[in-house]
Design a protein around this motif. Structure first.
Motif, PDB file in Angstrom:
ATOM      1  N   SER A  89      28.208 -37.859   7.533  1.00 59.53           N
ATOM      2  CA  SER A  89      28.584 -36.467   7.802  1.00 59.53           C
ATOM      3  C   SER A  89      28.592 -36.181   9.296  1.00 59.53           C
ATOM      4  O   SER A  89      29.482 -35.488   9.814  1.00 59.53           O
ATOM      5  CB  SER A  89      27.621 -35.520   7.090  1.00 59.53           C
ATOM      6  OG  SER A  89      27.706 -35.667   5.689  1.00 59.53           O
ATOM      7  N   LYS A  90      27.595 -36.693  10.015  1.00 61.65           N
ATOM      8  CA  LYS A  90      27.549 -36.467  11.465  1.00 61.65           C
ATOM      9  C   LYS A  90      28.756 -37.083  12.152  1.00 61.65           C
ATOM     10  O   LYS A  90      29.264 -36.553  13.134  1.00 61.65           O
ATOM     11  CB  LYS A  90      26.261 -37.048  12.039  1.00 61.65           C
ATOM     12  CG  LYS A  90      25.010 -36.247  11.697  1.00 61.65           C
ATOM     13  CD  LYS A  90      23.772 -36.880  12.281  1.00 61.65           C
ATOM     14  CE  LYS A  90      22.531 -36.070  11.928  1.00 61.65           C
ATOM     15  NZ  LYS A  90      21.283 -36.702  12.442  1.00 61.65           N
ATOM     16  N   MET A  91      29.218 -38.195  11.631  1.00 56.89           N
ATOM     17  CA  MET A  91      30.389 -38.851  12.190  1.00 56.89           C
ATOM     18  C   MET A  91      31.600 -37.931  12.133  1.00 56.89           C
ATOM     19  O   MET A  91      32.494 -38.003  12.974  1.00 56.89           O
ATOM     20  CB  MET A  91      30.663 -40.138  11.413  1.00 56.89           C
ATOM     21  CG  MET A  91      31.875 -40.913  11.850  1.00 56.89           C
ATOM     22  SD  MET A  91      32.281 -42.181  10.647  1.00 56.89           S
ATOM     23  CE  MET A  91      32.802 -41.179   9.251  1.00 56.89           C
ATOM     24  N   ARG A  92      31.639 -37.034  11.142  1.00 54.22           N
ATOM     25  CA  ARG A  92      32.800 -36.157  10.947  1.00 54.22           C
ATOM     26  C   ARG A  92      32.565 -34.739  11.450  1.00 54.22           C
ATOM     27  O   ARG A  92      33.363 -33.854  11.187  1.00 54.22           O
ATOM     28  CB  ARG A  92      33.157 -36.099   9.453  1.00 54.22           C
ATOM     29  CG  ARG A  92      33.572 -37.414   8.866  1.00 54.22           C
ATOM     30  CD  ARG A  92      33.976 -37.260   7.406  1.00 54.22           C
ATOM     31  NE  ARG A  92      35.218 -36.518   7.255  1.00 54.22           N
ATOM     32  CZ  ARG A  92      35.297 -35.267   6.839  1.00 54.22           C
ATOM     33  NH1 ARG A  92      34.214 -34.578   6.545  1.00 54.22           N
ATOM     34  NH2 ARG A  92      36.456 -34.666   6.695  1.00 54.22           N
ATOM     35  N   GLN A  93      31.463 -34.503  12.162  1.00 56.32           N
ATOM     36  CA  GLN A  93      31.164 -33.131  12.562  1.00 56.32           C
ATOM     37  C   GLN A  93      32.164 -32.595  13.579  1.00 56.32           C
ATOM     38  O   GLN A  93      32.464 -31.416  13.604  1.00 56.32           O
ATOM     39  CB  GLN A  93      29.741 -33.042  13.121  1.00 56.32           C
ATOM     40  CG  GLN A  93      28.677 -33.002  12.042  1.00 56.32           C
ATOM     41  CD  GLN A  93      27.290 -32.798  12.612  1.00 56.32           C
ATOM     42  OE1 GLN A  93      27.134 -32.497  13.776  1.00 56.32           O
ATOM     43  NE2 GLN A  93      26.284 -32.972  11.775  1.00 56.32           N
ATOM     44  N   ASP A  94      32.665 -33.463  14.457  1.00 56.89           N
ATOM     45  CA  ASP A  94      33.670 -33.017  15.420  1.00 56.89           C
ATOM     46  C   ASP A  94      34.983 -32.751  14.703  1.00 56.89           C
ATOM     47  O   ASP A  94      35.520 -33.630  14.026  1.00 56.89           O
ATOM     48  CB  ASP A  94      33.881 -34.076  16.502  1.00 56.89           C
ATOM     49  CG  ASP A  94      32.780 -34.042  17.554  1.00 56.89           C
ATOM     50  OD1 ASP A  94      32.268 -32.951  17.817  1.00 56.89           O
ATOM     51  OD2 ASP A  94      32.442 -35.111  18.089  1.00 56.89           O
ATOM     52  N   SER A  95      35.494 -31.562  14.868  1.00 54.42           N
ATOM     53  CA  SER A  95      36.752 -31.217  14.211  1.00 54.42           C
ATOM     54  C   SER A  95      37.908 -31.935  14.910  1.00 54.42           C
ATOM     55  O   SER A  95      37.978 -31.961  16.139  1.00 54.42           O
ATOM     56  CB  SER A  95      36.990 -29.705  14.261  1.00 54.42           C
ATOM     57  OG  SER A  95      35.940 -29.026  13.623  1.00 54.42           O
ATOM     58  N   PRO A  96      38.809 -32.533  14.131  1.00 53.59           N
ATOM     59  CA  PRO A  96      39.977 -33.158  14.761  1.00 53.59           C
ATOM     60  C   PRO A  96      40.854 -32.095  15.414  1.00 53.59           C
ATOM     61  O   PRO A  96      40.957 -30.961  14.941  1.00 53.59           O
ATOM     62  CB  PRO A  96      40.685 -33.837  13.587  1.00 53.59           C
ATOM     63  CG  PRO A  96      40.211 -33.118  12.368  1.00 53.59           C
ATOM     64  CD  PRO A  96      38.815 -32.668  12.672  1.00 53.59           C
ATOM     65  N   VAL A  97      41.470 -32.455  16.528  1.00 48.37           N
ATOM     66  CA  VAL A  97      42.346 -31.533  17.247  1.00 48.37           C
ATOM     67  C   VAL A  97      43.654 -32.242  17.529  1.00 48.37           C
ATOM     68  O   VAL A  97      43.741 -33.462  17.533  1.00 48.37           O
ATOM     69  CB  VAL A  97      41.705 -31.057  18.574  1.00 48.37           C
ATOM     70  CG1 VAL A  97      40.475 -30.226  18.310  1.00 48.37           C
ATOM     71  CG2 VAL A  97      41.359 -32.255  19.456  1.00 48.37           C
ATOM     72  N   GLU A  98      44.662 -31.460  17.764  1.00 52.87           N
ATOM     73  CA  GLU A  98      45.986 -32.024  18.020  1.00 52.87           C
ATOM     74  C   GLU A  98      46.276 -32.147  19.514  1.00 52.87           C
ATOM     75  O   GLU A  98      47.031 -33.008  19.930  1.00 52.87           O
ATOM     76  CB  GLU A  98      47.058 -31.154  17.354  1.00 52.87           C
ATOM     77  CG  GLU A  98      46.957 -31.137  15.839  1.00 52.87           C
ATOM     78  CD  GLU A  98      48.053 -30.324  15.197  1.00 52.87           C
ATOM     79  OE1 GLU A  98      48.878 -29.772  15.948  1.00 52.87           O
ATOM     80  OE2 GLU A  98      48.097 -30.245  13.960  1.00 52.87           O
ATOM     81  N   GLU A  99      45.667 -31.276  20.343  1.00 53.25           N
ATOM     82  CA  GLU A  99      45.954 -31.346  21.763  1.00 53.25           C
ATOM     83  C   GLU A  99      45.148 -32.479  22.405  1.00 53.25           C
ATOM     84  O   GLU A  99      44.215 -33.013  21.818  1.00 53.25           O
ATOM     85  CB  GLU A  99      45.640 -30.019  22.446  1.00 53.25           C
ATOM     86  CG  GLU A  99      44.162 -29.616  22.380  1.00 53.25           C
ATOM     87  CD  GLU A  99      43.831 -28.840  21.122  1.00 53.25           C
ATOM     88  OE1 GLU A  99      42.713 -28.312  21.062  1.00 53.25           O
ATOM     89  OE2 GLU A  99      44.679 -28.786  20.221  1.00 53.25           O
ATOM     90  N   GLN A 100      45.511 -32.804  23.615  1.00 50.10           N
ATOM     91  CA  GLN A 100      44.874 -33.912  24.324  1.00 50.10           C
ATOM     92  C   GLN A 100      43.525 -33.472  24.856  1.00 50.10           C
ATOM     93  O   GLN A 100      43.413 -32.440  25.522  1.00 50.10           O
ATOM     94  CB  GLN A 100      45.781 -34.374  25.469  1.00 50.10           C
ATOM     95  CG  GLN A 100      45.247 -35.564  26.238  1.00 50.10           C
ATOM     96  CD  GLN A 100      46.289 -36.132  27.164  1.00 50.10           C
ATOM     97  OE1 GLN A 100      47.348 -36.556  26.726  1.00 50.10           O
ATOM     98  NE2 GLN A 100      46.018 -36.091  28.460  1.00 50.10           N
ATOM     99  N   PRO A 101      42.439 -34.220  24.589  1.00 44.19           N
ATOM    100  CA  PRO A 101      41.111 -33.832  25.071  1.00 44.19           C
ATOM    101  C   PRO A 101      40.926 -34.265  26.528  1.00 44.19           C
ATOM    102  O   PRO A 101      41.706 -35.051  27.082  1.00 44.19           O
ATOM    103  CB  PRO A 101      40.182 -34.606  24.152  1.00 44.19           C
ATOM    104  CG  PRO A 101      40.940 -35.873  23.860  1.00 44.19           C
ATOM    105  CD  PRO A 101      42.390 -35.464  23.788  1.00 44.19           C
ATOM    106  N   SER A 102      39.878 -33.743  27.143  1.00 46.85           N
ATOM    107  CA  SER A 102      39.526 -34.218  28.479  1.00 46.85           C
ATOM    108  C   SER A 102      38.964 -35.632  28.385  1.00 46.85           C
ATOM    109  O   SER A 102      38.587 -36.100  27.312  1.00 46.85           O
ATOM    110  CB  SER A 102      38.485 -33.293  29.106  1.00 46.85           C
ATOM    111  OG  SER A 102      37.261 -33.381  28.379  1.00 46.85           O
TER     112      SER A 102
END
Length: 839
Positions: A641-654
């Motif tokens: 579950s912790k592995m998936r805590q970060d929500s996926p995003v479509e824009e480019q991250p820093s």
């Protein structure tokens, strides 16, 4: 005492408040809880709520609301405050529930047996024969101990005068008991002292009783098929992960120790039900089903069902398997029966019904129809039969033409409708932040559970409290976003709390392996291992490549840059500008892409679910793990579950955000690797998972070395970083990486868990343990390649023989792929033969 939390607590005229008396004083059984919370600030309550939400999220407690965008990943809604019920009140509820379960069981036996109630006119034939839940193929089935209703639930609502009313019966495959147990586990960690001080009764004993009772009847259905002391094989049949309560199925299977099976895991041979396992066909004696009646058997019930077992009805008819609840039990869930229960109770049990149902009229009776039309504003209209598939209609909402149309429908087909008095539900406190932080009343209902034992029905000392979305809600349903509460039932005194009794000590043969491992579960375990390793590989590859891209100037990059980007293309992290065949390896050289294009592609691969990369692979791992919930410990599931805590995003991250996510992903993979090594028994299931990990790691390590051998010069450190072997190398050599020691470490070192020889040796040993003398095709080729590895000489083959090594690595990759396919053919499409079948 000054109860700060109750400041401004709004009363709800016309409804019973579970916590407050009409004088707005706390009820006696609530005062200890309120005393404990007295003076607590809103910040403290928010902290408690956050703990509950985090616990639910980390435990992976979900409920699939089909209309919700989150779907199967929607977290279970659990309120921090419990519903508290005093001993005297619960004693009355308990007696009424046990009586009602006994009554409905007798009705079920009669309807599918002698049908005296129909002959005597106590039950209208139209309500039985017109109900889609009346399964004619089940007529005449006999039941062990005359129990057809092994597990029963009913929904209760409290009227404004404080009396409990039954608003519905759950007799087919009652859901929610597992959620009630999970609620207690979570809330018990928030208020451990209050559980003791309020003498709250435990729930665990109820489930032990249920399992022991099913085993009792399972032995009787097994006949002479069990040896002395041998337990019956009991399984929990689930429709699969897309069912709204799938989490509960996995939770109960894990808690009760039952194999969780789907319809395809079972088969009927020689009039008996068998579980298809890797060790052969094993006879099933008890099926705890969570599949609806008509979906259980495509042969005799519903032909288009892909969820059931062909021939199951015949096996039940023969008495070779116990199915709980009995096929056809959904008949009793019709609201049309509620009005007939008082007379049926007097006829069958010789006593009045202890808890009345909410006032109900079946419109198929002329007098009832007239009453319904005259009182329409205070009633809710429901379908009498499930096949009508209509939602409830509130008479008070119907005006003008809509009202006339409703009355016309009732008069045209009166037998299709039931009318119930609309009960204003009781209220219980929930915490809300708006319009101000504090307690607010919300409509509440209670679902109570009972299980059959050889000595009668036993009632769970608690239940599932369901909370509506607002105080004026007229219907409570989880599919419309309702929440839940833990239910605390008080004992009369501390000494009345039941002590945990020791189970019966039976003489049984020790079991050292997972003898009930089905082909489906074995395949999921295998791919769980592969996907775990693949997540780690992709995270490490992205981290190494991005670090190199960020910190090494283009003019200083050597041949290692082409090798790294080539590996990224192998995983499709860098795709060709216009791919034509997704099955083929990318052919667009990374050298033809600019640094900006490569950086953009790799950063998207870290965070986006729309391109091949880390998020897609983590989602695949999560889906695979969801198929194994009953076999995954809570600690390991929290890591997933912790592995998936970060929500996926479509824009480019820093760059910093991308590296943080990659570090977290690598840490999560290491946690899961530690669980695999130290948290699982080395049984057959572990071997399949380990085999998947080793095959995946073997292919990745071979690709790393193949790319490295193709370099013309360049730094070698990136290969050690990718192989998680840099510390070992530095500790041994205290020097910059050189080819001979690097190849020895990554290729031939049997002590290095990342080396190729370590993977090959582990694969061969695992297959030998799994299938002595009959391993899948490809084992001989892999064994021959292992001999070639052992025969390698450092100077001639490791340093001077790059072409030979590259060819050997390629053959290892091809052989592992062939071996993987053969493992699937041999183990994951198992059908086997049942006892007594010929060849």
């Amino acid at each position: 005492m000054d109860y700060t939390l109750l400041t401004g607590y709004p009363g709800t005229p016309g409804s019973y408040d579970e916590m407050m008396e009409a004088s707005l004083r706390p009820r006696g059984h609530w005062r200890a809880m309120l005393d404990s919370l007295a003076g607590e600030s809103p910040a403290m309550m928010r902290q408690r709520i956050e703990v509950v939400q985090r616990q639910v999220r980390e435990n992976g407690v979900t409920y699939n609301v089909y209309a919700d965008a989150k779907g199967m990943q929607r977290p279970w809604d659990l309120n921090v405050l419990p519903l508290i019920l005093p001993y005297d009140e619960w004693a009355q509820v308990e007696a009424a529930v046990a009586q009602r379960a006994t009554l409905l069981n007798r009705i079920l036996l009669d309807v599918y047996g002698e049908q005296r109630l129909l002959a005597e006119g106590l039950l209208p034939p139209a309500l039985v024969h017109g109900h889609a839940g009346f399964l004619r193929p089940c007529q005449g089935i006999r039941h062990q101990g005359d129990i057809a209703l092994h597990f029963y639930a009913l929904d209760l609502a409290r009227a404004p005068d404080g009396r409990w009313w039954v608003v519905g019966d759950r007799t087919q495959a009652p859901s929610g008991a597992g959620y009630a147990l999970e609620n207690r586990a979570v809330i018990g960690r928030i208020f451990p002292d209050m559980l003791r001080d309020l003498k709250v009764r435990k729930l665990e004993g109820f489930f032990d009783t249920m399992r022991d009772s099913l085993a009792h009847w399972g032995r009787r259905s097994a006949g002479a098929g069990l040896r002395a002391g041998e337990p019956p094989l009991m399984v929990l049949l689930t429709p699969g992960p897309h069912n709204e309560t799938y989490y509960e199925h996995t939770y109960l299977a894990r808690y009760l120790g039952l194999p969780l099976v789907e319809g395809g895991d079972l088969t009927v041979r020689n009039g008996m039900v068998w579980l298809k396992t890797l060790s052969g066909m094993q006879r099933v004696h008890v099926i705890v089903r969570r599949v609806d009646d008509d979906f259980c058997d495509p042969l005799e019930l519903r032909a288009d069902s892909a969820l059931g077992v062909a021939g199951l009805t015949d096996a039940v008819r023969r008495g070779t398997v116990l199915v709980t609840n009995s096929l056809g039990s959904s008949l009793l869930e019709s609201g049309a029966l509620l009005g007939f229960l008082p007379s049926l109770c007097q006829r069958l049990l010789g006593e009045p019904l202890k808890m009345p149902s909410v006032a109900t009229w079946w419109c198929g009776e002329a007098a009832a129809l007239d009453t319904v039309v005259s009182r329409l504003d205070s009633l809710v209209i429901k379908p009498a039969f499930p096949q009508l598939r209509q939602g409830p209609v509130f008479g008070a909402d119907q005006r003008g033409d809509a009202r006339a149309a409703l009355i016309g429908q009732l008069r045209a087909n009166p037998g299709n409708y039931v009318a119930q008095e609309l009960v204003r539900l009781s209220q219980a406190p929930v915490w809300k932040e708006a319009p101000r932080a504090g307690l607010y009343p919300c409509a509440t209902g209670l679902r109570v559970y009972a299980c059959a034992t050889p000595k009668g029905y036993v009632v769970m000392p608690g239940g599932l409290t369901r909370v509506a979305t607002g105080p004026d809600a007229r219907v409570i349903t989880m599919q419309q976003g309702g929440g839940s509460k833990d239910t605390w039932v008080q004992a009369r005194a501390q000494q009345d709390l039941p002590h945990q009794e020791r189970g019966n000590v039976e003489r049984r043969e020790p079991v050292r392996d997972d003898t009930h491992l089905s082909s489906r579960v074995a395949e999921n375990l295998h791919w769980f291992g592969r996907n775990t390793e693949r997540c780690d590989n992709i995270a490490r590859l992205l981290r190494v490549t991005l670090n190199f891209l960020f910190h090494v100037r283009p003019d200083d990059r050597g041949a290692e840059w082409a090798a790294m980007t080539g590996l990224c293309q192998w995983y499709w992290l860098i795709a060709p500008p216009e791919p034509t065949d997704v099955t083929a390896e990318p052919v667009q050289p990374a050298a033809m892409l600019t640094d900006a294009q490569i950086e953009s592609a790799l950063l998207r691969a870290v965070v986006s679910p729309d391109v091949p990369g880390l998020v897609q692979q983590q989602q695949q791992l999560y889906r695979c793990a969801s198929q194994l919930r009953e076999r995954i410990s809570l600690d390991n599931w929290r890591a997933i579950s912790k592995m998936r805590q970060d929500s996926p995003v479509e824009e480019q991250p820093s760059q910093a955000e991308a590296m943080r996510r990659l570090d977290d992903a690598t840490e999560a993979a290491m946690l899961m690797s530690g669980y695999a090594m130290d948290g699982m028994s080395r049984d057959l299931g572990w071997r399949f998972m380990s085999l998947g990990r080793r095959l995946e790691r073997l292919q990745f390590q071979c690709q790393i070395l193949r790319r490295g051998l193709a370099m013309d010069g360049g730094d070698l450190e990136w290969m050690l970083l990718l192989s998680d072997s840099i510390i070992t190398y530095r500790a041994r050599y205290q020097a910059r990486p050189e080819w001979l020691p690097l190849l020895d470490l990554l290729l031939l070192d049997e002590s290095n868990t990342r080396s190729i020889v370590f993977q090959v040796d582990g694969i061969l040993k695992t297959l030998q343990q799994m299938a002595p003398g009959r391993g899948p095709a490809g084992t001989e080729q892999l064994a021959a390649l292992a001999d070639e590895l052992q025969a390698l000489t450092p100077e001639a083959d490791l340093v001077g023989g790059s072409l030979y090594l590259a060819d050997l690595l390629q053959r290892l990759i091809q052989t592992s792929e062939t071996l993987s396919e053969q493992i699937g053919v041999q183990f994951f499409s198992h059908t086997g033969k049942a006892a007594g079948e010929g060849s």
